[in-house]
Motif scaffolding. Structure first.
Motif, PDB file in Angstrom:
ATOM      1  N   ASP A  70       0.827  -1.210   0.000  1.00 13.55           N
ATOM      2  CA  ASP A  70       0.000   0.000   0.000  1.00 13.55           C
ATOM      3  C   ASP A  70       0.858   1.255   0.000  1.00 13.55           C
ATOM      4  O   ASP A  70       0.546   2.235  -0.676  1.00 13.55           O
ATOM      5  CB  ASP A  70      -0.994   0.001   1.161  1.00 13.55           C
ATOM      6  CG  ASP A  70      -0.332  -0.102   2.525  1.00 13.55           C
ATOM      7  OD1 ASP A  70       0.775  -0.671   2.619  1.00 13.55           O
ATOM      8  OD2 ASP A  70      -0.930   0.372   3.510  1.00 13.55           O
ATOM      9  N   ALA A  71       1.988   1.237   0.706  1.00 14.79           N
ATOM     10  CA  ALA A  71       2.885   2.392   0.725  1.00 14.79           C
ATOM     11  C   ALA A  71       3.549   2.573  -0.642  1.00 14.79           C
ATOM     12  O   ALA A  71       3.711   3.690  -1.131  1.00 14.79           O
ATOM     13  CB  ALA A  71       3.943   2.228   1.816  1.00 14.79           C
ATOM     14  N   ALA A  73       2.269   1.630  -3.535  1.00 10.96           N
ATOM     15  CA  ALA A  73       1.231   2.111  -4.449  1.00 10.96           C
ATOM     16  C   ALA A  73       0.994   3.609  -4.245  1.00 10.96           C
ATOM     17  O   ALA A  73       0.847   4.365  -5.219  1.00 10.96           O
ATOM     18  CB  ALA A  73      -0.064   1.330  -4.243  1.00 10.96           C
ATOM     19  N   GLU A  74       0.968   4.045  -2.997  1.00 10.63           N
ATOM     20  CA  GLU A  74       0.762   5.467  -2.703  1.00 10.63           C
ATOM     21  C   GLU A  74       1.925   6.297  -3.246  1.00 10.63           C
ATOM     22  O   GLU A  74       1.731   7.365  -3.826  1.00 10.63           O
ATOM     23  CB  GLU A  74       0.610   5.683  -1.193  1.00 10.63           C
ATOM     24  CG  GLU A  74       0.482   7.128  -0.780  1.00 10.63           C
ATOM     25  CD  GLU A  74      -0.774   7.821  -1.307  1.00 10.63           C
ATOM     26  OE1 GLU A  74      -0.861   9.053  -1.179  1.00 10.63           O
ATOM     27  OE2 GLU A  74      -1.662   7.154  -1.859  1.00 10.63           O
ATOM     28  N   GLY A  75       3.143   5.818  -3.088  1.00 11.36           N
ATOM     29  CA  GLY A  75       4.306   6.523  -3.619  1.00 11.36           C
ATOM     30  C   GLY A  75       4.242   6.642  -5.128  1.00 11.36           C
ATOM     31  O   GLY A  75       4.519   7.711  -5.693  1.00 11.36           O
ATOM     32  N   ARG A  76       3.849   5.569  -5.785  1.00 10.06           N
ATOM     33  CA  ARG A  76       3.710   5.608  -7.245  1.00 10.06           C
ATOM     34  C   ARG A  76       2.611   6.582  -7.667  1.00 10.06           C
ATOM     35  O   ARG A  76       2.752   7.310  -8.646  1.00 10.06           O
ATOM     36  CB  ARG A  76       3.423   4.206  -7.776  1.00 10.06           C
ATOM     37  CG  ARG A  76       4.635   3.321  -7.738  1.00 10.06           C
ATOM     38  CD  ARG A  76       4.362   1.970  -8.373  1.00 10.06           C
ATOM     39  NE  ARG A  76       5.582   1.186  -8.431  1.00 10.06           N
ATOM     40  CZ  ARG A  76       5.659  -0.100  -8.131  1.00 10.06           C
ATOM     41  NH1 ARG A  76       4.570  -0.768  -7.783  1.00 10.06           N
ATOM     42  NH2 ARG A  76       6.796  -0.737  -8.200  1.00 10.06           N
ATOM     43  N   ARG A  77       1.513   6.586  -6.915  1.00  2.00           N
ATOM     44  CA  ARG A  77       0.417   7.511  -7.210  1.00  2.00           C
ATOM     45  C   ARG A  77       0.895   8.952  -7.078  1.00  2.00           C
ATOM     46  O   ARG A  77       0.635   9.790  -7.935  1.00  2.00           O
ATOM     47  CB  ARG A  77      -0.752   7.246  -6.260  1.00  2.00           C
ATOM     48  CG  ARG A  77      -2.002   8.087  -6.586  1.00  2.00           C
ATOM     49  CD  ARG A  77      -3.061   7.969  -5.515  1.00  2.00           C
ATOM     50  NE  ARG A  77      -2.652   8.492  -4.217  1.00  2.00           N
ATOM     51  CZ  ARG A  77      -2.553   9.803  -3.932  1.00  2.00           C
ATOM     52  NH1 ARG A  77      -2.808  10.708  -4.839  1.00  2.00           N
ATOM     53  NH2 ARG A  77      -2.172  10.186  -2.748  1.00  2.00           N
ATOM     54  N   MET A  78       1.653   9.241  -6.026  1.00  2.00           N
ATOM     55  CA  MET A  78       2.154  10.591  -5.798  1.00  2.00           C
ATOM     56  C   MET A  78       3.142  11.004  -6.909  1.00  2.00           C
ATOM     57  O   MET A  78       3.114  12.145  -7.364  1.00  2.00           O
ATOM     58  CB  MET A  78       2.817  10.686  -4.434  1.00  2.00           C
ATOM     59  CG  MET A  78       1.831  10.567  -3.286  1.00  2.00           C
ATOM     60  SD  MET A  78       2.628  10.441  -1.678  1.00  2.00           S
ATOM     61  CE  MET A  78       3.286  12.075  -1.488  1.00  2.00           C
ATOM     62  N   ARG A  81       1.284  11.883 -10.060  1.00  2.00           N
ATOM     63  CA  ARG A  81       0.617  13.191  -9.949  1.00  2.00           C
ATOM     64  C   ARG A  81       1.625  14.323 -10.111  1.00  2.00           C
ATOM     65  O   ARG A  81       1.312  15.376 -10.626  1.00  2.00           O
ATOM     66  CB  ARG A  81      -0.077  13.285  -8.597  1.00  2.00           C
ATOM     67  CG  ARG A  81      -1.039  14.409  -8.487  1.00  2.00           C
ATOM     68  CD  ARG A  81      -1.826  14.376  -7.231  1.00  2.00           C
ATOM     69  NE  ARG A  81      -1.087  13.796  -6.120  1.00  2.00           N
ATOM     70  CZ  ARG A  81      -1.501  13.783  -4.872  1.00  2.00           C
ATOM     71  NH1 ARG A  81      -2.661  14.317  -4.568  1.00  2.00           N
ATOM     72  NH2 ARG A  81      -0.810  13.238  -3.910  1.00  2.00           N
TER      73      ARG A  81
END
Length: 83
Positions: A70-71, A73-78, A81
């Protein structure tokens, strides 16, 4: 300019080097990495940060722990963006 050197190496290192397409480049990369690490340690020391073997061991342990999915995935999402 380049300089020729003769060195004695452990068998396992010599065997690895024998498999490299460019021995000089492999050795240069390894030595430059060692130089960069020594420079970083000197910069930290001058800043008043003394790196100990115990501290290095703690970081090695931290880095050996996989990043939770999950961390990651969040880093990739950030990052997506930000681009």
């Amino acid at each position: 300019m380049t300089v020729k050197r003769s060195v004695s190496l452990p068998d396992d290192v010599a065997e690895w080097l024998d498999q490299q397409p460019n021995v000089s480049a492999a050795i240069t990369a390894a030595v430059r990495a060692q130089m960069a690490a020594a420079h970083l340690q000197e910069v930290l020391r001058r800043a008043g940060i003394e790196v100990t073997e115990a501290g290095r061991a703690r970081w090695r342990e931290r880095l050996a722990t996989p990043i939770p999915a999950d961390a990651l995935a969040e880093g990739r999402r950030m990052l997506g963006r930000a681009g």
